[in-house]
Design a protein around this motif. Sequence first.
Motif, PDB file in Angstrom:
ATOM      1  N   GLY A  55      43.229  37.588  57.726  1.00  0.00           N
ATOM      2  CA  GLY A  55      43.841  38.538  56.804  1.00  0.00           C
ATOM      3  C   GLY A  55      42.838  39.565  56.320  1.00  0.00           C
ATOM      4  N   SER A  56      43.366  40.630  55.792  1.00  0.00           N
ATOM      5  CA  SER A  56      42.490  41.696  55.333  1.00  0.00           C
ATOM      6  C   SER A  56      42.255  41.645  53.832  1.00  0.00           C
ATOM      7  CB  SER A  56      43.084  43.052  55.719  1.00  0.00           C
ATOM      8  OG  SER A  56      44.353  43.197  55.119  1.00  0.00           O
ATOM      9  N   ALA A  57      42.932  40.754  53.137  1.00  0.00           N
ATOM     10  CA  ALA A  57      42.758  40.651  51.688  1.00  0.00           C
ATOM     11  C   ALA A  57      41.423  39.974  51.375  1.00  0.00           C
ATOM     12  CB  ALA A  57      43.895  39.851  51.075  1.00  0.00           C
ATOM     13  N   PRO A  58      40.689  40.513  50.419  1.00  0.00           N
ATOM     14  CA  PRO A  58      39.412  39.885  50.060  1.00  0.00           C
ATOM     15  C   PRO A  58      39.647  38.559  49.343  1.00  0.00           C
ATOM     16  CG  PRO A  58      39.906  41.687  48.567  1.00  0.00           C
ATOM     17  CD  PRO A  58      40.966  41.709  49.629  1.00  0.00           C
ATOM     18  N   GLY A  59      38.693  37.678  49.437  1.00  0.00           N
ATOM     19  CA  GLY A  59      38.776  36.405  48.742  1.00  0.00           C
ATOM     20  C   GLY A  59      38.459  36.568  47.260  1.00  0.00           C
ATOM     21  N   PHE A  60      38.761  35.544  46.484  1.00  0.00           N
ATOM     22  CA  PHE A  60      38.546  35.579  45.045  1.00  0.00           C
ATOM     23  C   PHE A  60      37.077  35.814  44.708  1.00  0.00           C
ATOM     24  CE2 PHE A  60      37.997  33.375  40.892  1.00  0.00           C
ATOM     25  CZ  PHE A  60      38.741  34.257  40.133  1.00  0.00           C
ATOM     26  N   ALA A  61      36.182  35.157  45.443  1.00  0.00           N
ATOM     27  CA  ALA A  61      34.748  35.331  45.185  1.00  0.00           C
ATOM     28  C   ALA A  61      34.330  36.782  45.416  1.00  0.00           C
ATOM     29  CB  ALA A  61      33.933  34.392  46.070  1.00  0.00           C
ATOM     30  N   SER A  62      34.861  37.410  46.449  1.00  0.00           N
ATOM     31  CA  SER A  62      34.532  38.815  46.717  1.00  0.00           C
ATOM     32  C   SER A  62      35.000  39.713  45.586  1.00  0.00           C
ATOM     33  CB  SER A  62      35.179  39.280  48.017  1.00  0.00           C
ATOM     34  OG  SER A  62      34.666  38.568  49.098  1.00  0.00           O
ATOM     35  N   LEU A  63      36.191  39.432  45.074  1.00  0.00           N
ATOM     36  CA  LEU A  63      36.706  40.229  43.958  1.00  0.00           C
ATOM     37  C   LEU A  63      35.817  40.091  42.733  1.00  0.00           C
ATOM     38  CD1 LEU A  63      40.527  39.551  44.290  1.00  0.00           C
ATOM     39  CD2 LEU A  63      39.317  41.662  44.835  1.00  0.00           C
ATOM     40  N   LEU A  64      35.373  38.875  42.435  1.00  0.00           N
ATOM     41  CA  LEU A  64      34.484  38.663  41.286  1.00  0.00           C
ATOM     42  C   LEU A  64      33.158  39.388  41.471  1.00  0.00           C
ATOM     43  CD1 LEU A  64      35.069  34.904  40.428  1.00  0.00           C
ATOM     44  CD2 LEU A  64      35.870  36.900  39.169  1.00  0.00           C
ATOM     45  N   LEU A  65      32.622  39.325  42.673  1.00  0.00           N
ATOM     46  CA  LEU A  65      31.337  39.978  42.926  1.00  0.00           C
ATOM     47  C   LEU A  65      31.438  41.495  42.897  1.00  0.00           C
ATOM     48  CD1 LEU A  65      29.987  37.636  45.724  1.00  0.00           C
ATOM     49  CD2 LEU A  65      29.129  37.824  43.380  1.00  0.00           C
ATOM     50  N   ASP A  66      32.624  42.045  43.153  1.00  0.00           N
ATOM     51  CA  ASP A  66      32.817  43.495  43.142  1.00  0.00           C
ATOM     52  C   ASP A  66      33.046  44.059  41.743  1.00  0.00           C
ATOM     53  OD1 ASP A  66      32.488  43.653  45.843  1.00  0.00           O
ATOM     54  OD2 ASP A  66      34.635  43.705  46.308  1.00  0.00           O
ATOM     55  N   MET A  67      33.219  43.198  40.757  1.00  0.00           N
ATOM     56  CA  MET A  67      33.440  43.689  39.391  1.00  0.00           C
ATOM     57  C   MET A  67      32.178  44.364  38.863  1.00  0.00           C
ATOM     58  SD  MET A  67      35.673  40.719  37.549  1.00  0.00           S
ATOM     59  CE  MET A  67      35.618  41.587  36.004  1.00  0.00           C
ATOM     60  N   PRO A  68      32.335  45.416  38.067  1.00  0.00           N
ATOM     61  CA  PRO A  68      31.151  46.064  37.475  1.00  0.00           C
ATOM     62  C   PRO A  68      30.371  45.060  36.614  1.00  0.00           C
ATOM     63  CG  PRO A  68      33.132  47.361  37.087  1.00  0.00           C
ATOM     64  CD  PRO A  68      33.570  46.064  37.675  1.00  0.00           C
ATOM     65  N   GLN A  69      29.052  45.076  36.761  1.00  0.00           N
ATOM     66  CA  GLN A  69      28.211  44.140  36.022  1.00  0.00           C
ATOM     67  C   GLN A  69      27.286  44.853  35.050  1.00  0.00           C
ATOM     68  OE1 GLN A  69      26.249  41.555  38.783  1.00  0.00           O
ATOM     69  NE2 GLN A  69      28.141  41.093  39.847  1.00  0.00           N
ATOM     70  N   ASP A  70      27.498  46.147  34.868  1.00  0.00           N
ATOM     71  CA  ASP A  70      26.606  46.921  34.010  1.00  0.00           C
ATOM     72  C   ASP A  70      27.304  47.431  32.754  1.00  0.00           C
ATOM     73  OD1 ASP A  70      28.300  48.737  35.119  1.00  0.00           O
ATOM     74  OD2 ASP A  70      26.746  50.037  35.936  1.00  0.00           O
ATOM     75  N   ASP A  71      28.373  46.778  32.338  1.00  0.00           N
ATOM     76  CA  ASP A  71      29.180  47.199  31.193  1.00  0.00           C
ATOM     77  C   ASP A  71      29.717  48.607  31.365  1.00  0.00           C
ATOM     78  OD1 ASP A  71      28.885  44.778  29.914  1.00  0.00           O
ATOM     79  OD2 ASP A  71      27.087  45.421  28.836  1.00  0.00           O
ATOM     80  N   GLY A  72      29.784  49.062  32.612  1.00  0.00           N
ATOM     81  CA  GLY A  72      30.327  50.386  32.895  1.00  0.00           C
ATOM     82  C   GLY A  72      31.842  50.367  32.850  1.00  0.00           C
TER      83      GLY A  72
END
Length: 86
Positions: A55-72
């Motif tokens: 499938g082309s949908a990203p996994g849950f871990a990928s979604l978490l890692l793609d979240m902004p981490q700089d309070d942006g």
Amino acid sequence: MAEKTWSLYEAKNRFSAVVDASMSGEAQWVTRRGERVSVVISAQEYERLTAIEKGSAPGFASLLLDMPQDDGEFERLPLQPRDVQL
């Protein structure tokens, strides 16, 4: 996709022809005692099928890692809260 059926004996003796036919886009079925037991497909077709399976949908871990981490800032969806009875 067109397909051809080979007996196991015939497929063993003409394996090069089976592979060549599969590379041209035709599924090559192999039978044992008249029953389909295996299929030979090209590597390109196999990779296409495994990509579809994953499938082309990203996994849950990928979604978490793609979240902004700089309070942006990040885009929020305009959602209406539902009515809640207390």
